[in-house]
Design a protein around this motif. Structure first.
Motif, short mmCIF file in Angstrom:
data_model
loop_
_atom_site.label_atom_id
_atom_site.label_comp_id
_atom_site.label_asym_id
_atom_site.label_seq_id
_atom_site.Cartn_x
_atom_site.Cartn_y
_atom_site.Cartn_z
N MET A 117 -9.76 59.54 -77.29
CA MET A 117 -10.90 59.64 -76.27
C MET A 117 -10.35 59.27 -74.93
N LYS A 118 -10.87 60.09 -73.93
CA LYS A 118 -10.50 60.10 -72.72
C LYS A 118 -10.58 58.74 -71.97
N GLN A 119 -9.56 58.18 -71.38
CA GLN A 119 -9.61 57.12 -70.54
C GLN A 119 -10.45 57.11 -69.27
N SER A 120 -11.25 56.09 -69.16
CA SER A 120 -11.92 55.96 -68.04
C SER A 120 -11.05 55.74 -66.70
N GLU A 121 -11.60 55.86 -65.68
CA GLU A 121 -10.94 55.71 -64.47
C GLU A 121 -10.58 54.41 -64.31
N ASN A 122 -11.27 53.19 -64.48
CA ASN A 122 -10.56 51.95 -64.60
C ASN A 122 -9.65 51.49 -65.66
N ASP A 123 -9.56 52.19 -66.63
CA ASP A 123 -8.77 52.04 -67.81
C ASP A 123 -7.33 52.41 -67.24
N ILE A 124 -7.32 53.63 -66.56
CA ILE A 124 -6.09 54.31 -65.85
C ILE A 124 -5.59 53.31 -64.74
N LYS A 125 -6.38 52.75 -63.95
CA LYS A 125 -5.99 52.07 -62.98
C LYS A 125 -5.47 50.63 -63.43
N TRP A 126 -5.98 50.16 -64.50
CA TRP A 126 -5.35 48.94 -65.29
C TRP A 126 -4.11 49.31 -65.78
N ILE A 127 -3.69 50.48 -66.38
CA ILE A 127 -2.72 50.78 -66.81
C ILE A 127 -1.53 51.07 -65.93
N PHE A 128 -2.01 51.48 -64.80
CA PHE A 128 -0.75 51.98 -63.57
C PHE A 128 -0.92 51.23 -62.45
N GLY A 129 -1.89 50.66 -62.15
CA GLY A 129 -2.24 49.80 -60.84
C GLY A 129 -3.07 50.92 -60.14
N GLU A 130 -3.53 50.27 -58.93
CA GLU A 130 -4.58 51.16 -58.49
C GLU A 130 -4.20 52.79 -57.74
N ARG A 131 -2.71 52.64 -57.43
CA ARG A 131 -2.45 53.96 -57.12
C ARG A 131 -1.89 55.07 -58.24
N GLY A 132 -1.79 54.62 -59.32
CA GLY A 132 -1.52 55.14 -60.70
C GLY A 132 -0.04 55.46 -60.52
N PRO A 133 0.38 56.47 -61.44
CA PRO A 133 1.64 56.84 -61.55
C PRO A 133 2.56 57.12 -60.06
N GLU A 168 1.02 49.05 -78.16
CA GLU A 168 -0.13 48.42 -78.53
C GLU A 168 -1.48 48.57 -77.82
N ASN A 169 -1.18 49.01 -76.42
CA ASN A 169 -2.52 49.09 -75.74
C ASN A 169 -2.78 50.73 -75.20
N GLY A 170 -1.83 51.75 -75.95
CA GLY A 170 -2.14 53.13 -75.45
C GLY A 170 -0.81 53.86 -76.01
N VAL A 198 6.77 53.48 -67.22
CA VAL A 198 5.58 53.16 -67.88
C VAL A 198 5.72 52.02 -68.60
N ILE A 199 6.61 52.33 -69.83
CA ILE A 199 6.85 51.32 -70.66
C ILE A 199 7.56 49.92 -70.12
N ALA A 200 8.24 50.11 -69.26
CA ALA A 200 8.95 48.76 -68.29
C ALA A 200 7.76 48.22 -67.76
N SER A 201 6.79 48.76 -67.34
CA SER A 201 5.71 48.09 -66.73
C SER A 201 4.90 47.10 -67.47
N GLY A 202 5.07 47.19 -68.78
CA GLY A 202 4.50 46.33 -69.85
C GLY A 202 3.08 46.48 -69.98
N ARG A 203 2.41 47.51 -69.36
CA ARG A 203 0.98 47.81 -69.43
C ARG A 203 0.30 48.13 -70.63
N LEU A 204 1.24 48.81 -71.30
CA LEU A 204 0.84 49.36 -72.50
C LEU A 204 1.14 48.58 -73.71
N GLY A 205 1.85 47.47 -73.40
CA GLY A 205 2.13 46.74 -74.43
C GLY A 205 3.47 46.90 -75.12
#
Length: 411
Positions: free
Chosen positions: A1-17, A323-325, A188-195
């Motif tokens: 399933m494609k992630q929503s814009e809010n999901d992507i912001k949560w994973i990467f922060g407001e400006r993304g990767p 865990e989260n993606g 991305v892994i080090a950020s911890g946002r994906l668990g």
């Protein structure tokens, strides 16, 4: 399933990767700014002729604008007086500075003792690494040597031991850890946002058309099939990918491996693809392994050689489930298959990260920049060291023994 814009912001922060990549660009720019006023590092090149890996990869990477101001090639050594003279003139014209021409075994000894040489770069066949690397270390010079850094674990370990005793640095050409894709995945892994990373699978192959391993082998590469050449399929192809894999996900706690030789007989072909005599393969061309990482993640890797390049055949795929993606790494172009050489595309939770084109020269340039920054600032350079090479070689030995004995090996 494609992630929503809010999901992507949560994973990467407001400006993304882009935020992560901008940070790296600022660091690179700062490093370059600091280096331009520093004395150039003077290189003595063993194996730089007008053809071969050093000519198509190492020399061009030293001419990348952000690198060129920090290095100058002052000497080179090849096998003959004629080739050394031609190469010195050729590269001297390109760099705009004179290059001393050494040749043969005596030339290696003269080059490593040359007081104008700061760093010795060794780019010759792995079975020939030992003498020049040890000579450079004995002369008190830092060294760059191509992976696999010798023809065996014993030689690589000897380089490590002698370098430590002499207090010199040894860089190893494991440049995959410097690719844009590797940096992005690690960030991305080090950020911890994906668990926590729970599992990972990597698959890839070397094509039959490359004429390295499989039913046909180029005559210039026949030596790689000799016993203890140091450049078997597992040592070179799997070895490069393992370094990148463990650099990002961490070390193995246990390994269970299986290996097979699907093409036990290879036909040697010349530059015109004219068949010559056949040879017997001395090492597997298919290696599969599974294991548990120190982190607890369950992982598997499967690498093969000799397959025809056919429509739809996947050349490379790396999936990391957290865990989260999830993260997926795949070729940016249809013909790409190796992370240490080619551009790769990275997808996080189905969304592609814009990395921009980098490729081999940028991967190698990052190594030179890290070493130069270390020399000029005393910071610890983030390049692959001889210690990394020894660890990688030991893992390959474990894989070989596990496949031979049919047992799980605990590290």
């Amino acid at each position: 399933m494609k992630q929503s814009e809010n999901d992507i912001k949560w994973i990467f922060g407001e400006r993304g990767p882009a935020r992560l990549l901008d940070k790296r660009r600022r660091m690179d720019a700062s490093t370059y700014h600091n280096q331009v006023t520093m004395p150039q590092i003077r290189i003595g090149f063993i194996g730089l002729s007008t053809t071969g890996w050093a000519a198509i990869a190492l020399f061009p990477s030293l001419q990348v604008p952000s690198v060129r101001s920090s290095y100058v090639i002052v000497a080179l050594c090849t096998s003959s007086a004629a080739s050394a003279s031609i190469a010195a003139e050729h590269y001297g014209r390109q760099t705009g500075s004179p290059i001393k021409a050494y040749y043969g075994d005596d030339g290696v000894s003269q080059l490593v003792r040359d007081p104008e040489v700061d760093l010795v770069v060794v780019s010759i066949k792995a079975p020939e690494h030992k003498d020049p690397v040890l000579a450079a270390i004995e002369a008190g010079k830092d060294v760059f040597v191509e992976w696999p850094a010798g023809s065996s674990l014993e030689e690589t370990t000897e380089f490590q031991r002698q370098a430590k005793a002499k207090g010199v640095k040894v860089m190893v050409g494991l440049q995959g850890r410097h690719s844009a894709a590797s940096n992005a995945v690690k960030d991305v892994i080090a950020s911890g946002r994906l668990g926590k990373v729970l599992s990972s699978t990597m698959v890839g192959f070397m094509s039959r058309e490359s004429l390295y391993w499989g039913p046909t082998v180029n005559e210039r590469r026949e030596y790689i099939h000799h016993l203890r050449s140091g450049v078997s399929f597992a040592e070179i192809i799997l070895g490069h990918q393992l370094d990148t894999f463990t650099h990002i996900l961490g070390d193995f706690a246990s390994v269970s491996a299986t290996a097979a030789t699907m093409y036990p007989i290879a036909t040697i072909v010349d530059s015109k693809s004219t068949p010559l005599p056949t040879i017997h393969a001395t090492s597997p061309d298919h290696v599969a392994l599974s294991g548990i990482l120190v982190s607890g993640a369950l992982v598997s890797i499967n690498y093969r050689a000799g397959y025809r390049t056919t429509p739809g055949r996947r050349r490379f795929l790396w999936e990391i489930d957290c865990e989260n993606g999830s993260i997926r790494v795949e070729p940016a172009a249809e013909t790409d298959n190796l992370m240490h050489i080619h551009n790769m595309a990275v997808y996080v939770c189905g969304e592609k990260i814009e990395l921009g084109g980098t490729g081999l020269l940028a991967h190698l340039a990052a190594t030179w920049l890290e070493y130069a920054n270390e020399k000029h600032t005393q910071a610890v350079g983030k390049y692959a060291t001889i210690e990394d090479a020894v660890k990688n070689r030991r893992l390959l030995e474990v894989i070989k023994h596990s496949a031979r004995d049919g047992k799980t090996v605990h590290l």
